[in-house]
Every structure is written in structure tokens, then in C-alpha cells.
Design an enzyme around this catalytic site. Structure first.
Site, PDB file in Angstrom:
ATOM      1  N   GLY A   1       5.661  31.344   9.921  1.00 20.90           N
ATOM      2  CA  GLY A   1       6.565  31.099  11.028  1.00 20.90           C
ATOM      3  C   GLY A   1       7.256  29.755  10.902  1.00 20.90           C
ATOM      4  N   MET A   2       7.823  29.282  12.014  1.00 18.70           N
ATOM      5  CA  MET A   2       8.537  28.014  12.022  1.00 18.70           C
ATOM      6  C   MET A   2       7.571  26.847  12.186  1.00 18.70           C
ATOM      7  SD  MET A   2      11.513  29.231  11.613  1.00 18.70           S
ATOM      8  CE  MET A   2      12.435  27.707  11.697  1.00 18.70           C
TER       9      MET A   2
ATOM     10  N   LYS B   1       2.779  24.502  13.481  1.00 12.80           N
ATOM     11  CA  LYS B   1       3.152  25.742  12.806  1.00 12.80           C
ATOM     12  C   LYS B   1       2.910  26.902  13.762  1.00 12.80           C
ATOM     13  CE  LYS B   1       1.786  26.353   8.509  1.00 12.80           C
ATOM     14  NZ  LYS B   1       0.932  26.746   7.363  1.00 12.80           N
TER      15      LYS B   1
ATOM     16  N   ASP C   1      -2.907  29.018  -3.617  1.00  7.69           N
ATOM     17  CA  ASP C   1      -1.450  28.936  -3.437  1.00  7.69           C
ATOM     18  C   ASP C   1      -0.954  27.512  -3.690  1.00  7.69           C
ATOM     19  OD1 ASP C   1       1.033  30.016  -3.001  1.00  7.69           O
ATOM     20  OD2 ASP C   1       0.949  29.862  -0.820  1.00  7.69           O
TER      21      ASP C   1
END
Length: 840
Positions: free
Chosen positions: A513-514, A529, A625
Site C-alpha cells: 500500500g501507500m 505503511k 526480498d
């Protein structure tokens, strides 16, 4: 008697004709009502792809030309293989127009062909001009330096279509065009309703789509070969997807031998030709287990605009890989956001296998200049049959709106039939009307409720929600109820900190998300977040992030301040990192370039954080990641590893790996992990090796705009490294700022990280040791003794000498005990400052 028989038979024939026309509309080829094809600057006609282009100089006064001063020109030395259309052109010395009478209002294609050549009087490569249609600007300040076709789709509501060419640069300027196409498009090529608007915060329906003006940017035959206008009922060109695939090894071509099963309610041959629906890319599972999960991703270059250019993304699907219905479930992502979850083509195509279908999405571009499309298996996929596919993709820029068409979008078919049959019995009209209504009702049904994204459930326990279809899998040890309750932040406090999620406070975005900048009541700066329903990461990653970051504290790991899960919200609150991500300091931003010393210190800090993750507990934690966007910098350029949503516990002491589905980012993904689904901490080491080359070369891990052999940074850099010519590809800003000995040690370290097999890669402790030595070589050129330049584990190194640390720090263990870190540490100690004996 014979006359009576004839009259009685005609309605019956007409009934069957109308019946089959309505039920099987796809058997009738499309014929445009308006069809103007112009061979500009030519006195003769030209036949191309079985279409006749009429020369606009074949009659006095120039056919279709209505005003302005123009001249025909011809290429005296045309290329041998060029089409006849491109051997002549019409040059406009003043504002000039072509006018075409419109026999049927509604959607029309307008194609402009530009093939610049040098005439004795004109150099078409320098022509600069604008083009408009009925007063609406299509091209502004346009220059065609190479051959190009500009295609537009627009709704024409007037009886005349005027294409106007206006040269730039005063009396000396001019414009040109080689060929024109203006023809009617099918009524239902672009429907007003049914498109999904994809944003960071929501997915909603986008209406009045057909009233827009569209410009085609990419039209892709996924998994197939190039298709020329000869193979398309609307004379379009489709190109292969090879150059847009981010990771070619993730995809495998699928080809059908039988034509698609067209049926009412699905896509038609006008939406895409047979050859598009008969080829696809599916997940390449040849070297992985049947349960492996990963995405296929394509990156398409688009216009880069922080203000946002809007695009219509049309994705074409046809299940040519399943043996039976209800075997394939997959998810669709656009720009890392969830666009459609749990796609079930069996339901969408009314339980007809290998039946074409398309989906429309509306998205806004950003400053990256890339529009990313991904497909991957759904969480409800059948065990052992996880897969995903894509057959075709169209990226179409939405230029603007020119208002609604005066004509109807759909033919009122029963009126036409009524006018034909006249006094035919009323029951025939009723039957036809019913059939037509059935067709229109099925034309574009909304997705079933099961496919819609649902709101997030609350975090009942850290191990996973009882309502969630997802699970963290190999559980990360829960920190206990108290550990999480102490991190809870009320939603009202988060709202206050972000001024109710003010758009002006947005500092980033991602699959979750943003991200907003905020200030808590006590004055603490934070990064907030905010997850959105249907996001790519979702509940499991939310839980994992809390689980991991509530257990650990380290100077080089981003700290979790708290979280909020009220009102179906999933919000994570972190310490604010003033300087943003490492990626933004390397390329594509306003930041000044980093010095070599800064880059080394940043890599050393990230390596310390990773080493702590890998060795801070009996099993350790694998990040999964690691990339430059997940390494953040504070106000002093101290680096910290972030984003632990994909993290997993490492193998137990009696195990060598963790078996799990593939997760990570293309370009950074460990190929051994991808092939075998066997995760170890060496997968993080591989990803970190890519980051090391990214830092050195200041370019993305994957750059589809480069030549094919340069697209993948790891492969490209390794080739130069093995030739001993790494200095040829380093960031030009580092010229003169990096010593040969420091570069050699750094390059050797990165090369070892990228070894094909994990067992051949160093541990993060080794990587850390070598990076600190590369920094020392940079600072004072000190040489180590021969035995110190080995690949042995740090704990096994001899105690001769010391290695100077970058800066004093302290780390916190999972038990909360701080360990001092001196600036002068013996080589027998672990350089991540984890001085316990529990490290592996």
C-alpha cells in the site's frame, strides 16, 4: 397457391437468419461502414494487406484535401523492402486538412503513417508539426525521425471528420504524412462500463470509457509471434512479448492447435485475432515442484510523468493449458497492486474451456516510466496445479475526453429487423427481441462476488487469522501477547499523525500500500505503511512483519514502532528514514551521487543487519526480498534493512534448507532457490550480491530498455568481472574515487555472492569481513597478510591484526540485552557485533 407458399416461407427463413445472427454473431466478418484508406502524395492506388489505399493526387484538387497549401513528394531512393505506401508523402507548407464524411457515428480508428525520407526539397526527418481531429489535439510539436505509426481510437459524433496538420516554426516549417486510415470500429470494442480503476487505496469501476480519446502504446501477442495487419480483422499489428519479460525463465510458451471457442458474452475476433488467443505464456514449472508459487512479470515502457498519465490496460485470456474446467485460478497485478484476485476463466466464460475473454483496467503512470503487469497463482489454486497465464496485452494511453457520441453505442437490432420484415407476425419480433436482450445481458457480466477483493480480517493471533485463506507456513516464533499489545497504536493516533492520510504526505508506495510521513503525539517522526484491501502482500505479510520486528532490534534493521488493525485496517508504523531508499541515491532521482566511501559504508551496514538476521537465533531469519529499495538510509546515511513481510525462519539445526514457494523480486532472485524451492540464508547472499553490483554500477537490477545482453545486471556484471574489466561498467561518478585494490576486493566479493550454487557462496559474515577490508583498502591502501584473504568463516580466522570498524555501535539481541561494539574488534569476533556464541 405458389404465391401463398412463398409468402408463408419468407418469415420462417428470416426468423432462422436472425436467430443464428444473434446467437452466433462471431461468424460474420466485420465490415466497417466508414473505410477511408489514403496513399498520400501518390497519383496511383496501392494494395497492401488486401486493402486498397487511394492516391490523394489521383484527381485534380487532391482527393479528400479541403484546404491549405501542400505538395506531393517521392523518395528517389526508397529502401528495397519498404512498402509502396512509404515511397511517397504529402508535405504541408501551411495548415492543411483532410476531410472525410462519416456515414456512421461512433468509435473510429485513425491511423497516421510516418516514414521520413530526404527529398531534394525536404528533409522529412526534421519536420515538426501538430495534428488534430475535429479540433482535438492528437499530436503536438511532433517530429518523426524514424518510421512510426500513430494509432488513435475516438468517438466521432459529427457527420464530418477533419484531420488537420499544422506546421511549426512559421513560414519555414512543414509537416508530412505518408498514409492515412480512417475507419469505423465495432460498436462494442470499448464499452462504457466494466473497466476497473486501479489505485493504491482502492479498486473501483471506471465509467464512460468510450467517450475518451485513446492512443495505442503497446499491443502484445503474449507467447506468440508477430502478427501483421493481414492476420487481424481490424488490421492491427501485434508484437511478441520477449523483450518485455522481466525474468524469461519464469515463463513458458503455450500453444493451442485448435481455434478458440468463441461464444456469446466473451471476447470476439475483433477484440483480438485467433492467433492471440491460441498462444500464451504460462508459469515455467519444468524445474520446480508442482506447488511452487511465483509470478510472471512484464515491464512496459510508458510515458514518465509524476503527475500521472492515465492508461487503459486490456489483458486477453484464453485457458488453453487446462484439461478440464475449474483447474486454473490466478491473480493479476498491475504496478504491484492487486487488479483482480482469484480469476476463474471457467466462470467468466460460462463454463466453456478455451474461450476468449478480456479484462479492462485503468491505471495512472508514475515517474518510473514503467507499467508492470504480473500474473501469478491464486491462494485458492488446486494443490499441485498452481499456474497462471496471459495471452495478450494492450497498453493504450487515455488522451482525454471529447464528449459523448451522438450515435448509439449499440444498434437497435429489433428496429432494423422490424423495418425489414414490415408486417411480419408480432411473435417473430418478440422472439428476436428476447434473444437480443439475452445477448446484451450476458455481454459483460461483472465478476462474481467470490472474485472481488474482501476487507482484511483482524489479527486474532500472530500465527494467522482463522478467516484467512493464507498462512505464514513455517511459523516464525510468536513474541507473545504482551510483546504485540505493547506495539498497538490506536487508529485515531495514526490518523492524527498523518493528517488523516493526507496525499501530500505520501513518500512511497508498494505492493502492500501507500507509505506516509507522520509525526506521533510525542514528536517522533514515523513512516506509516497503510495496507489496502486486495493488496499483493496482505494479511500474512502483515503478521510476519510484526512477528519478526517485535523480536529483534539492531542498529542496521529498521525498527517497528507499532501497528494498527482497527476498522479492517492493516497499518505498520516504522521509524522514519530521512534519506529514503538506497535505490533513490543510485539512479533516477534528484539526490547527489554517493561517494565510494559512502557506498561501502552503506553496504557494510546492510551486511551487518543481514548477518544479525541470519545468526541471531538458533534457526536465524531469512529475509527473502533483499534489494536496493529495501535498504533505507537515515539522516546520517546509516543503512538499515527494511520490509520483512516475506521473511521466513531458517532451517533447524538438523536441516539444510526450508522447502517453500518462491518469493522475491525479479533481478534479485536466487536462481537455485527458484529452481529447487529450497530456501537457505545463501539466497539472501545472492540477492545482496546483486545489490553490490547495483551500488557499483548505479543501474537497476533489470533494465528492459537496454540491449538484451545488458538487461540483467547480475549476468552483465559477472561477464565483465570474469574478464577483469569491471571498471568499464562502474558508475561514471566514481571515476577517480575508487582505488584498484578496493574495486578488486569489492568485485571479487560480489562475484562470490552470485555463485550458481548456494554452497559456493560466502556467509554474510564473510561478505561483511571482505567489505570492511575493501573500505580499509580504499582509505589507506593497507595490505593484509596472505592467510587473511581466504574464504574461511570469520570465527576461524587467525587473530593476527585487527580490522578497523566503520563506526561504534551497539546491537540488541532478541532477549533485549545490549552488546557494546568497539571500534577495534579482533578478527575472532563476529563483525555484526553479535558477540554471542549462538551464531551459526
Amino acid at each position: 397457391m405458389e404465391t401463398g407458399t412463398a409468402v408463408g416461407f419468407s418469415p420462417l427463413l428470416l426468423f432462422f437468419f436472425v436467430f443464428f445472427t444473434v446467437l452466433f454473431p462471431f461468424s460474420i466478418p466485420f465490415t466497417p461502414t466508414d473505410n477511408y484508406l489514403v496513399h498520400c502524395g501518390s497519383t496511383t492506388n496501392a494494395t497492401v494487406d488486401n486493402r486498397v489505399f487511394v492516391g490523394d493526387s489521383s484527381k485534380p484538387g487532391s482527393l479528400f484535401l479541403s484546404e491549405g497549401r501542400s505538395v506531393p513528394v517521392a523518395d528517389a531512393n526508397p529502401p528495397r523492402n519498404s512498402t509502396v505506401l512509404y515511397r511517397t508523402a504529402r508535405v504541408f507548407r501551411t495548415a492543411s486538412s483532410y476531410r472525410f464524411r462519416v456515414g456512421k457515428t461512433g468509435l473510429h480508428f485513425v491511423r497516421l503513417h510516418f516514414f521520413p525520407f530526404v527529398d531534394r526539397n525536404f528533409d522529412l526527418t526534421v519536420a515538426t508539426f501538430s495534428v488534430s481531429v475535429n479540433g482535438f489535439s492528437l499530436l503536438r510539436g511532433f517530429r518523426a525521425e524514424v518510421a512510426v505509426i500513430k494509432e488513435f481510437i475516438l468517438n466521432v459524433g459529427e457527420e464530418m471528420l477533419e484531420l488537420r496538420f499544422v506546421p511549426a516554426g512559421g513560414s519555414s516549417g512543414f509537416g508530412f504524412v505518408n498514409a492515412l486510415e480512417v475507419f469505423s470500429a465495432p460498436d462494442d470494442l470499448i464499452l462504457d462500463d466494466g473497466a476497473r480503476k486501479i489505485t493504491a487505496s482502492s479498486t473501483q469501476e471506471f465509467r464512460n470509457l468510450s467517450s475518451q480519446v485513446f492512443q495505442t502504446v503497446h499491443r502484445i501477442n503474449v507467447g506468440g509471434s508477430k502478427l501483421t495487419p493481414f492476420n487481424d480483422t481490424l488490421w492491427r499489428t501485434w508484437i511478441p512479448d520477449d523483450d518485455f519479460l522481466v525474468l524469461k525463465s519464469a515463463a513458458k510458451r503455450a500453444v493451442a492447435t485448435d481455434p478458440p471457442n468463441y461464444q456469446s458474452g466473451g471476447a470476439t475476433k475483433e477484440d483480438a485475432p485467433d492467433n492471440v488467443y491460441m498462444t500464451a505464456q504460462e508459469m515455467n514449472r519444468d524445474n520446480v515442484t508442482a506447488f511452487a508459487r511465483f509470478n510472471i512479470t512484464w515491464d512496459f515502457p510508458v510515458e514518465s510523468d509524476p503527475g500521472g498519465v492515465r492508461y487503459l490496460v486490456r489483458l486477453h485470456f484464453c485457458d488453453i493449458i487446462s484439461q478440464a474446467l475449474n483447474q486454473l485460478y490466478f491473480d493479476v497485478y498491475i504496478n504491484e497492486y492487486s487488479a483482480y484476485s482469484n480469476v476463474d476463466l471457467s466462470v467468466l466464460t460460462y463454463h466453456v474451456l478455451a474461450s476468449p475473454y478480456y479484462m479492462d483496467f485503468v491505471v495512472d503512470s508514475d515517474s518510473s516510466g514503467i507499467l508492470r503487469i504480473s500474473v501469478g497463482p491464486s491462494e485458492i489454486s488446486n494443490p499441485g496445479k498452481v499456474n497462471a497465464l496471459l495471452n495478450g496485452a494492450e497498453i493504450i494511453r487515455i488522451v482525454s475526453s471529447v464528449g459523448e457520441s451522438d450515435g448509439s453505442k449499440k444498434k437497435n437490432l429489433w428496429v432494423i429487423i422490424g423495418s425489414l420484415v414490415g408486417s411480419i407476425a408480432a411473435f417473430v419480433i418478440i422472439v428476436v427481441g428476447i434473444l437480443l436482450c439475452m445477448r446484451c445481458g450476458k455481454a459483460r457480466q461483472k465478476p462474481s462476488a467470490a472474485s472481488e477483493s474482501t476487507a482484511y480480517t483482524q489479527l486474532r493471533v500472530l500465527g494467522g487469522s482463522s478467516h484467512s485463506k493464507l498462512s505464514i507456513g513455517r511459523a516464525l516464533a510468536s513474541p507473545g501477547a504482551n510483546g504485540c499489545l505493547n506495539l498497538r497504536i490506536p487508529f485515531v493516533d495514526v490518523q492524527s499523525a498523518t493528517s488523516n492520510f493526507d496525499k501530500n504526505l505520501i513518500i512511497g508506495s508498494g505492493g502492500f500500500g501507500m507509505v506516509y510521513k507522520g509525526v506521533l503525539k510525542d514528536g517522533t517522526k514515523v513512516a506509516v505503511k497503510r495496507g489496502v484491501p486486495g493488496s499483493r502482500q496482505g494479511l500474512p505479510e502483515f503478521q510476519t512483519e510484526i512477528t519478526v520486528l517485535s523480536k529483534i532490534r539492531h542498529l542496521h534493521l529498521v525498527s517497528l514502532i507499532g501497528y494498527c488493525e482497527e476498522q479492517s485496517e492493516m497499518i505498520l508504523v516504522y521509524e522514519y528514514m530521512e534519506k529514503g531508499s538506497l535505490k533513490h541515491h543510485l539512479y533516477g532521482s534528484r539526490y547527489p551521487p554517493l561517494s565510494w566511501k559512502q557506498r561501502l559504508e552503506i553496504c557494510i551496514g546492510a551486511a551487518r543487519g543481514l548477518h544479525y538476521l541470519h545468526t541471531g537465533s538458533a534457526q536465524g531469519i531469512i529475509h527473502r526480498d533483499i534489494k536496493s529499495t529495501n535498504i533505507l538510509l537515515d539522516e546520517n546515511y546509516v543503512s538499515k534493512v527494511a520490509d520483512f513481510g516475506l521473511s521466513r525462519s531458517g532451517p533447524c539445526l538438523d536441516e539444510t534448507h526450508v522447502s517453500t514457494g518462491v518469493k522475491g523480486s525479479f533481478g534479485y532472485l536466487d536462481p537455485e532457490y527458484f529452481r529447487r524451492q529450497q530456501l537457505t540464508d545463501k539466497s539472501d547472499v545472492y540477492s545482496f550480491g546483486v545489490v553490490l553490483f547495483e551500488v557499483l554500477c548505479a543501474r537497476p537490477a533489470v533494465d528492459p530498455m537496454l540491449a538484451r545482453e545488458q538487461v540483467n545486471l547480475a549476468e552483465c556484471a559477472m561477464q565483465w568481472q570474469k574478464k577483469g574489466m569491471l571498471s568499464e561498467i562502474i558508475d561514471p561518478h566514481l571515476a577517480g574515487d575508487i582505488s584498484a585494490s578496493s574495486l578488486k576486493k569489492y568485485g571479487d566479493t560480489a562475484e562470490k555472492c552470485l555463485a550458481e550454487y548456494g554452497m559456493d557462496r560466502p556467509s554474510m559474515g564473510d561478505v561483511l569481513w571482505n567489505l570492511e577490508y575493501a573500505l580499509q583498502l580504499h582509505e589507506d591502501g593497507r595490505q593484509r597478510e596472505p592467510q587473511e584473504d581466504s574464504d574461511a568463516d570469520v570465527a576461524d580466522l587467525p587473530t593476527k591484526g585487527t580490522v578497523r570498524k566503520v563506526q561504534p555501535q551497539k546491537a540488541e539481541t532478541s532477549e533485549g540485552d545490549y552488546v557494546a561494539a568497539s571500534s577495534d574488534v579482533s578478527t575472532t569476533q563476529v563483525f555484526s557485533q553479535l558477540l554471542t556464541s549462538e551464531g551459526r
